[in-house]
Scaffold this motif. Structure first.
Motif, PDB file in Angstrom:
ATOM      1  N   LEU A 159      30.582  37.717  40.561  1.00  0.00           N
ATOM      2  CA  LEU A 159      30.306  39.118  41.000  1.00  0.00           C
ATOM      3  C   LEU A 159      31.543  39.672  41.816  1.00  0.00           C
ATOM      4  O   LEU A 159      32.068  39.061  42.740  1.00  0.00           O
ATOM      5  CB  LEU A 159      29.083  39.067  41.783  1.00  0.00           C
ATOM      6  N   HIS A 160      32.056  40.713  41.358  1.00  0.00           N
ATOM      7  CA  HIS A 160      33.229  41.381  41.927  1.00  0.00           C
ATOM      8  C   HIS A 160      32.763  42.395  43.231  1.00  0.00           C
ATOM      9  O   HIS A 160      33.419  42.365  44.212  1.00  0.00           O
ATOM     10  CB  HIS A 160      34.228  41.991  40.846  1.00  0.00           C
ATOM     11  N   LEU A 161      31.956  43.011  42.926  1.00  0.00           N
ATOM     12  CA  LEU A 161      31.613  44.093  43.932  1.00  0.00           C
ATOM     13  C   LEU A 161      30.314  44.930  43.411  1.00  0.00           C
ATOM     14  O   LEU A 161      29.821  44.808  42.259  1.00  0.00           O
ATOM     15  CB  LEU A 161      32.578  45.221  43.640  1.00  0.00           C
ATOM     16  N   ASP A 162      29.687  45.431  44.449  1.00  0.00           N
ATOM     17  CA  ASP A 162      28.441  46.156  44.062  1.00  0.00           C
ATOM     18  C   ASP A 162      28.651  47.505  45.102  1.00  0.00           C
ATOM     19  O   ASP A 162      28.882  47.544  45.981  1.00  0.00           O
ATOM     20  CB  ASP A 162      27.285  45.509  44.454  1.00  0.00           C
ATOM     21  N   PHE A 193      27.188  47.174  39.474  1.00  0.00           N
ATOM     22  CA  PHE A 193      27.680  45.756  39.960  1.00  0.00           C
ATOM     23  C   PHE A 193      28.815  45.691  39.155  1.00  0.00           C
ATOM     24  O   PHE A 193      28.746  46.128  37.888  1.00  0.00           O
ATOM     25  CB  PHE A 193      26.665  44.880  39.781  1.00  0.00           C
ATOM     26  N   HIS A 194      29.903  45.211  39.477  1.00  0.00           N
ATOM     27  CA  HIS A 194      31.070  44.653  38.690  1.00  0.00           C
ATOM     28  C   HIS A 194      31.316  43.403  38.596  1.00  0.00           C
ATOM     29  O   HIS A 194      31.136  42.592  39.797  1.00  0.00           O
ATOM     30  CB  HIS A 194      32.336  45.333  39.323  1.00  0.00           C
ATOM     31  N   PHE A 195      31.372  42.833  37.466  1.00  0.00           N
ATOM     32  CA  PHE A 195      31.460  41.394  37.224  1.00  0.00           C
ATOM     33  C   PHE A 195      32.826  41.072  36.515  1.00  0.00           C
ATOM     34  O   PHE A 195      33.385  41.950  35.622  1.00  0.00           O
ATOM     35  CB  PHE A 195      30.400  40.979  36.207  1.00  0.00           C
ATOM     36  N   LEU A 196      33.536  39.940  36.563  1.00  0.00           N
ATOM     37  CA  LEU A 196      34.730  39.673  35.835  1.00  0.00           C
ATOM     38  C   LEU A 196      34.806  37.998  35.463  1.00  0.00           C
ATOM     39  O   LEU A 196      33.953  37.298  36.254  1.00  0.00           O
ATOM     40  CB  LEU A 196      35.820  40.033  36.523  1.00  0.00           C
ATOM     41  N   GLN A 218      40.660  35.996  35.232  1.00  0.00           N
ATOM     42  CA  GLN A 218      41.356  37.137  35.519  1.00  0.00           C
ATOM     43  C   GLN A 218      41.808  37.254  36.914  1.00  0.00           C
ATOM     44  O   GLN A 218      42.595  38.413  37.411  1.00  0.00           O
ATOM     45  CB  GLN A 218      40.612  38.177  35.088  1.00  0.00           C
ATOM     46  N   THR A 219      41.612  36.145  37.614  1.00  0.00           N
ATOM     47  CA  THR A 219      42.148  36.301  39.088  1.00  0.00           C
ATOM     48  C   THR A 219      42.684  34.995  39.337  1.00  0.00           C
ATOM     49  O   THR A 219      42.852  33.737  38.669  1.00  0.00           O
ATOM     50  CB  THR A 219      40.914  36.777  39.884  1.00  0.00           C
ATOM     51  N   ASP A 220      42.830  34.498  40.885  1.00  0.00           N
ATOM     52  CA  ASP A 220      43.161  33.435  41.156  1.00  0.00           C
ATOM     53  C   ASP A 220      42.501  33.073  42.516  1.00  0.00           C
ATOM     54  O   ASP A 220      41.293  33.875  43.038  1.00  0.00           O
ATOM     55  CB  ASP A 220      44.925  33.377  41.576  1.00  0.00           C
ATOM     56  N   GLU A 221      42.700  31.928  43.222  1.00  0.00           N
ATOM     57  CA  GLU A 221      41.905  31.351  44.239  1.00  0.00           C
ATOM     58  C   GLU A 221      41.545  32.245  45.429  1.00  0.00           C
ATOM     59  O   GLU A 221      40.650  32.531  46.169  1.00  0.00           O
ATOM     60  CB  GLU A 221      42.285  30.190  44.900  1.00  0.00           C
ATOM     61  N   SER A 222      42.893  33.057  45.769  1.00  0.00           N
ATOM     62  CA  SER A 222      42.809  34.153  46.647  1.00  0.00           C
ATOM     63  C   SER A 222      41.837  35.203  46.846  1.00  0.00           C
ATOM     64  O   SER A 222      41.318  35.633  47.761  1.00  0.00           O
ATOM     65  CB  SER A 222      44.379  34.920  46.994  1.00  0.00           C
ATOM     66  N   PHE A 223      41.493  35.584  45.376  1.00  0.00           N
ATOM     67  CA  PHE A 223      40.456  36.399  45.212  1.00  0.00           C
ATOM     68  C   PHE A 223      39.014  36.180  45.801  1.00  0.00           C
ATOM     69  O   PHE A 223      38.309  36.945  46.245  1.00  0.00           O
ATOM     70  CB  PHE A 223      40.180  36.637  43.615  1.00  0.00           C
ATOM     71  N   ILE A 271      35.127  39.241  54.260  1.00  0.00           N
ATOM     72  CA  ILE A 271      33.863  39.364  55.080  1.00  0.00           C
ATOM     73  C   ILE A 271      33.097  40.419  54.734  1.00  0.00           C
ATOM     74  O   ILE A 271      33.664  41.521  54.744  1.00  0.00           O
ATOM     75  CB  ILE A 271      34.577  39.170  56.581  1.00  0.00           C
ATOM     76  N   GLY A 272      31.787  40.340  54.883  1.00  0.00           N
ATOM     77  CA  GLY A 272      30.788  41.410  54.357  1.00  0.00           C
ATOM     78  C   GLY A 272      30.894  41.593  52.819  1.00  0.00           C
ATOM     79  O   GLY A 272      29.869  42.460  52.744  1.00  0.00           O
ATOM     80  N   ASN A 273      31.568  41.086  52.069  1.00  0.00           N
ATOM     81  CA  ASN A 273      31.521  41.257  50.774  1.00  0.00           C
ATOM     82  C   ASN A 273      31.944  40.018  49.933  1.00  0.00           C
ATOM     83  O   ASN A 273      33.040  39.932  49.287  1.00  0.00           O
ATOM     84  CB  ASN A 273      32.437  42.422  50.257  1.00  0.00           C
ATOM     85  N   PRO A 274      30.955  38.854  49.993  1.00  0.00           N
ATOM     86  CA  PRO A 274      31.178  37.824  49.269  1.00  0.00           C
ATOM     87  C   PRO A 274      31.367  38.199  47.778  1.00  0.00           C
ATOM     88  O   PRO A 274      30.868  38.953  47.289  1.00  0.00           O
ATOM     89  CB  PRO A 274      30.103  37.007  49.406  1.00  0.00           C
ATOM     90  N   ARG A 275      31.955  37.031  47.313  1.00  0.00           N
ATOM     91  CA  ARG A 275      32.264  37.224  45.516  1.00  0.00           C
ATOM     92  C   ARG A 275      31.442  35.938  44.919  1.00  0.00           C
ATOM     93  O   ARG A 275      32.159  34.999  44.859  1.00  0.00           O
ATOM     94  CB  ARG A 275      33.599  37.503  45.302  1.00  0.00           C
ATOM     95  N   PRO A 276      30.408  36.023  44.775  1.00  0.00           N
ATOM     96  CA  PRO A 276      29.662  34.735  44.339  1.00  0.00           C
ATOM     97  C   PRO A 276      29.918  34.437  42.966  1.00  0.00           C
ATOM     98  O   PRO A 276      30.079  35.143  42.037  1.00  0.00           O
ATOM     99  CB  PRO A 276      28.147  34.951  44.295  1.00  0.00           C
ATOM    100  N   ARG A 277      30.169  32.919  42.605  1.00  0.00           N
ATOM    101  CA  ARG A 277      30.243  32.737  41.465  1.00  0.00           C
ATOM    102  C   ARG A 277      29.196  32.570  40.685  1.00  0.00           C
ATOM    103  O   ARG A 277      28.184  31.869  41.225  1.00  0.00           O
ATOM    104  CB  ARG A 277      31.050  31.314  41.208  1.00  0.00           C
ATOM    105  N   LEU A 278      28.973  33.282  39.645  1.00  0.00           N
ATOM    106  CA  LEU A 278      27.611  33.116  39.079  1.00  0.00           C
ATOM    107  C   LEU A 278      27.351  32.020  38.288  1.00  0.00           C
ATOM    108  O   LEU A 278      26.156  31.716  37.792  1.00  0.00           O
ATOM    109  CB  LEU A 278      27.073  34.599  38.424  1.00  0.00           C
TER     110      LEU A 278
END
Length: 276
Positions: free
Chosen positions: A99-102, A216-219, A223-228, A234-241
């Motif tokens: 999950l990238h963003l909601d 919701f945005h998913f990727l 398409q990214t690296d560990e820094s993502f 903080i306040g916007n986790p990016r959970p691996r689904l």
């Protein structure tokens, strides 16, 4: 809810896919009630400006909450709903989905202002725009009159130049050829998936009733690296689904979110007095 091979092929060719009645009436009612709660408590803010990108508009309103999962356990559970994870995995091809963003957009009646044309990848800049998708949920019936989402099909491979949108305090915009634009009217609970390269916008709300959308945005992880996952989240986790490192939300939220969707719907519909 299982997407057919033809639906997946259409998404990958045209850059979008509309799915009617993705959420059932009960789920839709819960989302409507929770977004009404967030609005009632003042969490949505007006991002519309008076044309200079800074001065708050006194005549137009484009109410936004981004991210929303921090304020709502129901919204936090949506990406973990099995049908959502399954659909996104089918469309993007997986195998590891994040999950990238909601965010919520709500347009009040008469004063609700649309969001200008743009491509999500102008913000996100992933290498392959078809490996990321938005899932835009119609919280209320979305019509041309109240500013339904419009898209341009078959344009996802062509990045467009963007500039600052003077009618918003933080958005950017582009100026695509609108001759092939399609307005996607959706009943409440229906969704449209569109990849990160698809140009899209929403119109003004000219009706007397408000209209909200939850996006919701998913990727894909490639398409990214560990820094993502570790920088400024903080306040916007990016959970691996999905994938070997998916924890059902525990790693990102400190609690297991997978498997809670039905419970969250029931609790939202029951009202706050029924919550533990």
């Amino acid at each position: 809810m299982t997407l057919s091979p033809d639906q997946v092929a259409a998404f990958r060719q045209h850059g979008y896919l509309a799915v009617p009645a993705f959420f059932d009436p009960r789920e839709t009612a819960a989302l409507q009630a929770d977004i009404a709660r967030l609005q009632r408590n003042g969490f949505l803010r007006n991002v519309a400006t008076a044309g200079d990108g800074q001065t708050a508009s006194t005549t137009k309103a484009n109410l936004q909450l981004c991210p929303a999962n921090f304020y709502s356990t129901l919204i936090r559970a949506v990406p973990f709903a099995p049908k959502v994870t399954a659909a996104v995995t089918r469309l993007l091809g997986g195998p590891d989905i994040t999950l990238h963003l909601d965010q919520i957009f709500l347009k009040p009646g008469r004063t609700g202002m649309g969001t200008a044309w743009h491509q999500d990848n102008a913000y996100f800049r992933i290498p392959s725009p078809l490996r990321g998708t938005a899932m835009w949920i119609a919280i209320h019936d979305a019509t041309i009159a109240n500013g339904a989402l419009s898209i341009i099909p078959d344009a996802w491979e062509n990045p467009l130049p963007h500039e600052r949108d003077g009618n918003s305090n933080h958005h950017i915009r582009c100026f695509p050829d609108e001759s092939r634009a399609q307005a996607i009217e959706l009943a409440a609970g229906s969704v449209i998936f569109f990849c990160y390269g698809t140009p899209h916008c929403t119109g003004d709300n000219t009706t007397d009733r408000e209209r909200a959308g939850l996006a919701f945005h998913f990727l894909c992880d490639d398409q990214t690296d560990e820094s993502f996952y570790t920088t400024g989240r903080i306040g916007n986790p990016r959970p691996r689904l999905t994938g070997a490192r998916a924890s059902g939300g525990f790693e990102e939220y400190g609690a297991t979110i997978a498997g809670t969707w039905e419970r969250e719907v029931a609790q939202t519909l029951a009202g706050p007095t029924e919550r533990p």
